[in-house]
Design a protein around this motif. Structure first.
Motif, short mmCIF file in Angstrom:
data_model
loop_
_atom_site.label_atom_id
_atom_site.label_comp_id
_atom_site.label_asym_id
_atom_site.label_seq_id
_atom_site.Cartn_x
_atom_site.Cartn_y
_atom_site.Cartn_z
N LEU A 442 0.84 -1.19 0.00
CA LEU A 442 0.00 0.00 0.00
C LEU A 442 0.88 1.24 0.00
O LEU A 442 1.92 1.28 0.67
CB LEU A 442 -0.91 0.01 1.22
CG LEU A 442 -1.88 -1.18 1.36
CD1 LEU A 442 -2.69 -1.05 2.65
CD2 LEU A 442 -2.79 -1.28 0.15
N LEU A 443 0.45 2.26 -0.75
CA LEU A 443 1.20 3.51 -0.84
C LEU A 443 0.28 4.66 -0.43
O LEU A 443 -0.79 4.86 -1.05
CB LEU A 443 1.72 3.72 -2.26
CG LEU A 443 2.61 4.95 -2.47
CD1 LEU A 443 3.89 4.84 -1.64
CD2 LEU A 443 2.96 5.10 -3.94
N ASP A 444 0.68 5.40 0.60
CA ASP A 444 -0.13 6.49 1.12
C ASP A 444 0.00 7.72 0.22
O ASP A 444 1.10 8.23 0.01
CB ASP A 444 0.33 6.82 2.54
CG ASP A 444 -0.56 7.85 3.22
OD1 ASP A 444 -1.59 8.24 2.62
OD2 ASP A 444 -0.22 8.27 4.34
N MET A 445 -1.12 8.20 -0.30
CA MET A 445 -1.15 9.38 -1.16
C MET A 445 -1.90 10.54 -0.50
O MET A 445 -2.08 11.59 -1.12
CB MET A 445 -1.85 9.04 -2.49
CG MET A 445 -1.25 7.88 -3.25
SD MET A 445 0.22 8.35 -4.17
CE MET A 445 -0.50 9.34 -5.49
N ALA A 446 -2.35 10.36 0.74
CA ALA A 446 -3.28 11.30 1.37
C ALA A 446 -2.71 12.70 1.49
O ALA A 446 -3.43 13.70 1.33
CB ALA A 446 -3.69 10.77 2.74
N ASN A 447 -1.44 12.84 1.79
CA ASN A 447 -0.86 14.16 2.04
C ASN A 447 -0.35 14.84 0.77
O ASN A 447 0.25 15.91 0.85
CB ASN A 447 0.29 14.04 3.04
CG ASN A 447 -0.19 13.60 4.41
OD1 ASN A 447 -1.31 13.93 4.81
ND2 ASN A 447 0.65 12.84 5.11
N LEU A 448 -0.58 14.24 -0.38
CA LEU A 448 -0.11 14.83 -1.63
C LEU A 448 -1.22 15.65 -2.27
O LEU A 448 -2.40 15.29 -2.20
CB LEU A 448 0.34 13.73 -2.60
CG LEU A 448 1.52 12.87 -2.13
CD1 LEU A 448 1.79 11.77 -3.14
CD2 LEU A 448 2.77 13.72 -1.92
N PRO A 449 -0.86 16.76 -2.91
CA PRO A 449 -1.88 17.57 -3.58
C PRO A 449 -2.45 16.84 -4.79
O PRO A 449 -1.83 15.92 -5.34
CB PRO A 449 -1.12 18.83 -3.99
CG PRO A 449 0.30 18.41 -4.07
CD PRO A 449 0.49 17.36 -3.02
N ALA A 450 -3.61 17.25 -5.22
CA ALA A 450 -4.23 16.66 -6.41
C ALA A 450 -3.33 16.92 -7.61
O ALA A 450 -2.69 17.96 -7.73
CB ALA A 450 -5.61 17.25 -6.63
N GLY A 451 -3.28 15.93 -8.51
CA GLY A 451 -2.46 16.08 -9.70
C GLY A 451 -2.06 14.72 -10.26
O GLY A 451 -2.57 13.68 -9.84
N THR A 452 -1.14 14.75 -11.21
CA THR A 452 -0.68 13.53 -11.87
C THR A 452 0.71 13.16 -11.35
O THR A 452 1.60 14.02 -11.26
CB THR A 452 -0.63 13.71 -13.40
OG1 THR A 452 -1.93 14.08 -13.86
CG2 THR A 452 -0.19 12.43 -14.09
N TYR A 453 0.88 11.88 -11.05
CA TYR A 453 2.14 11.39 -10.51
C TYR A 453 2.62 10.19 -11.34
O TYR A 453 1.85 9.57 -12.08
CB TYR A 453 1.99 10.99 -9.04
CG TYR A 453 1.64 12.15 -8.16
CD1 TYR A 453 0.31 12.54 -7.99
CD2 TYR A 453 2.62 12.89 -7.51
CE1 TYR A 453 -0.03 13.63 -7.19
CE2 TYR A 453 2.30 13.97 -6.70
CZ TYR A 453 0.98 14.34 -6.56
OH TYR A 453 0.66 15.42 -5.78
N ILE A 468 -0.36 7.93 -12.27
CA ILE A 468 -1.36 7.90 -11.20
C ILE A 468 -2.03 9.28 -11.11
O ILE A 468 -1.34 10.31 -11.06
CB ILE A 468 -0.71 7.58 -9.84
CG1 ILE A 468 0.15 6.30 -9.94
CG2 ILE A 468 -1.77 7.44 -8.76
CD1 ILE A 468 -0.63 5.07 -10.28
N LEU A 469 -3.35 9.27 -11.09
CA LEU A 469 -4.11 10.52 -10.95
C LEU A 469 -4.64 10.62 -9.53
O LEU A 469 -5.38 9.75 -9.06
CB LEU A 469 -5.27 10.56 -11.95
CG LEU A 469 -6.15 11.81 -11.90
CD1 LEU A 469 -5.32 13.06 -12.22
CD2 LEU A 469 -7.32 11.68 -12.87
N LYS A 470 -4.22 11.69 -8.81
CA LYS A 470 -4.69 11.92 -7.44
C LYS A 470 -5.77 13.02 -7.48
O LYS A 470 -5.53 14.11 -8.00
CB LYS A 470 -3.52 12.38 -6.56
CG LYS A 470 -3.92 12.97 -5.21
CD LYS A 470 -4.48 11.93 -4.26
CE LYS A 470 -5.01 12.56 -2.98
NZ LYS A 470 -4.04 13.32 -2.20
N LYS A 471 -6.96 12.69 -6.92
CA LYS A 471 -8.06 13.66 -6.88
C LYS A 471 -7.94 14.55 -5.67
O LYS A 471 -7.40 14.17 -4.64
CB LYS A 471 -9.40 12.93 -6.87
CG LYS A 471 -9.71 12.19 -8.17
CD LYS A 471 -11.07 11.55 -8.09
CE LYS A 471 -11.44 10.84 -9.39
NZ LYS A 471 -12.77 10.20 -9.32
#
Length: 471
Positions: A442-453, A468-471
């Motif tokens: 599992l990879l935590d994305m919660a603290n990252l701003p929305a955007g493409t990674y 990866i698209l973060k909403k």
């Protein structure tokens, strides 16, 4: 293993007939059991025996038109006589020297009185001295048994060993087998250069220019076989100047390797530094080493290439590079190669003062694909980046990432223990590095701003990428 013996004749002079090239008494040297037709040559000097191991009889001094046996001991590498009175002719083994006959035959001369040999006439056995040459056919088996046959006009024309009489003579049939031992020199190899030095190139610009030397060998044992050449890590060689390898063999025959040119160079993709080791040549009973040395220098580029990576896509590869201090750069040309030697341009992008560039290539090769950047300056000069490689033997579908788009946590599936995957933003900044301890992570994305990674999996020689698209 070939049977070899050495005969050292104490305090005897070897008399050479200048006219005929015949040694008139047993020569000092090494005698090797003949097991191949390639070892039977005109001008060669031979001892003929009734065996090939232990105490055997060898042809000695002429005695009433026959050749009595002289006891010698054959071991794996030496022969010593068991007869004490070596000063007498009767106690010495004598060479038979081969000359050229007609139609592939040979003439025989003995070392006692420097005369040609022939069978006796009529129903008599014997091996006589003769003023004129006679033709003999000679063949050997792989086990060393020799067949020496004179002209058919003689009723008894086959050279054999008579056990009861302890002598060598000619017979029509029967009697014991004979063996031939050839006087040979120690195997040797000759190279035109004792060492090769001064190989060099700037990091990312390899391979180096090739240097050459000539190679030949003689008196090899066995009479046919292979000579192996190997070079250390960082170097490679070729026999034609085109196909380079780190190790290969070349066949020889007739106990010799004819002269050939060997090309040596430093490999591509080497890090800056000094390289020194030896090229090894071995086989045919000999070996030789040639020291090699060279260097790869760190050449400053007109722009700092901070990183260059290649990623798999569903259709081809994407090459991404990040830069700094970009000055007077006109454009970047992406080059590809299937072998890291022969590159061709596959894409161009104009320098725009950015920190990151990318180009996509769809027509990729199966197997390894090598990439480098040809960096063109405004004044026309150019330089190269380092070379990277991406193997076309895995697909992005092997790595499963979900959910995508995501909100807080993503699951990365089909990992191998110890594999490393990274998370990057599109500005070229590495955000996370994770070492897999199990197939699903599992990879935590919660603290990252929305955007493409960008998720990158470093799998052996491959880099597998997932957007990866973060909403």
């Amino acid at each position: 293993m070939k049977t070899i013996f050495t005969w050292r004749k104490p305090l005897m002079l070897t008399v050479l007939s200048v006219l005929l090239g015949i040694i008139s008494t047993t020569a000092q040297g090494t005698y090797q059991l003949v097991t191949s037709s390639a070892q039977i040559v005109s001008g060669g000097q031979y001892l003929i025996t009734d065996g090939k191991s232990g105490t055997v009889g060898a042809i000695g001094y002429q005695n009433t038109n026959n050749r009595p046996a002289v006891n010698v001991t054959v071991s794996s590498n030496a022969i010593t006589t068991t007869v004490a009175t070596l000063s007498s002719d009767e106690a010495r083994p004598y060479e038979i020297t081969l000359g050229t006959g007609t139609g592939g035959t040979f003439t025989l001369k003995d070392a006692v009185n420097n005369t040609f040999l022939r069978p006796r006439t009529g129903n008599n056995n014997g091996l006589l001295g003769n003023a004129s040459p006679e033709n003999f056919t000679i063949s050997v088996t792989s086990s060393g048994i020799a067949t020496i046959t004179g002209p058919a006009s003689y009723s008894r024309n086959i050279l054999k060993y008579n056990v009861s009489a302890d002598l060598f003579a000619c017979y029509g049939s029967g009697q014991d087998d004979i063996y031939m031992f050839k006087l040979v020199n120690p195997p040797s190899v000759t190279t035109s250069k004792a060492s090769l030095s001064g190989f060099s190139y700037g990091e990312g610009n390899g391979p180096s220019a090739a240097q050459t030397f000539t190679l030949s060998a003689s008196d090899l044992t066995p009479a046919s076989g292979n000579i192996s050449i190997s070079v250390p890590a960082g170097f490679e060689y070729s026999f034609n100047g085109t196909t380079y390898l780190s190790s290969q063999s070349v066949a020889y025959s007739g106990a010799a390797l004819s002269s050939r040119t060997v090309y040596v160079r430093m490999k591509s993709e080497l890090n800056s530094g000094n390289y020194a080791n030896t090229l090894s040549i071995s086989g045919g009973g000999m070996s030789k080493s040639i020291p090699l040395s060279g260097s790869v220098t760190n050449v400053p580029l007109p722009v700092t290439i901070k990183d260059i990576k290649a990623f798999k896509e569903k259709e081809g590869h994407t090459i991404v590079w990040t830069v700094a201090d970009e000055k007077a750069i006109h454009h970047y040309e992406l080059e590809a190669s299937p072998d890291a030697l022969h590159f061709e341009p596959v894409g161009t992008i104009t320098a725009k003062g950015l920190e990151q560039y990318s180009l996509q290539r769809t027509a990729v090769w199966k197997g390894k694909n090598y990439y480098r950047l040809n960096i063109l300056e405004a004044d026309g000069t150019n330089s190269y980046s380092k070379i990277i490689m991406l193997a076309e033997n895995a697909t992005a579908e092997e790595l499963i990432v979900y959910p995508n788009p995501c909100t807080d946590v993503i699951t990365v599936q089909n990992l191998l223990p110890g594999e490393v995957f990274e998370l990057w933003n599109l500005a070229g900044k590495q955000l996370k590095t994770v070492v897999a301890t199990q197939p699903v992570m599992l990879l935590d994305m919660a603290n990252l701003p929305a955007g493409t990674y960008l998720l990158i999996l470093n799998r052996k020689e491959d880099n597998i990428r997932k957007m990866i698209l973060k909403k």
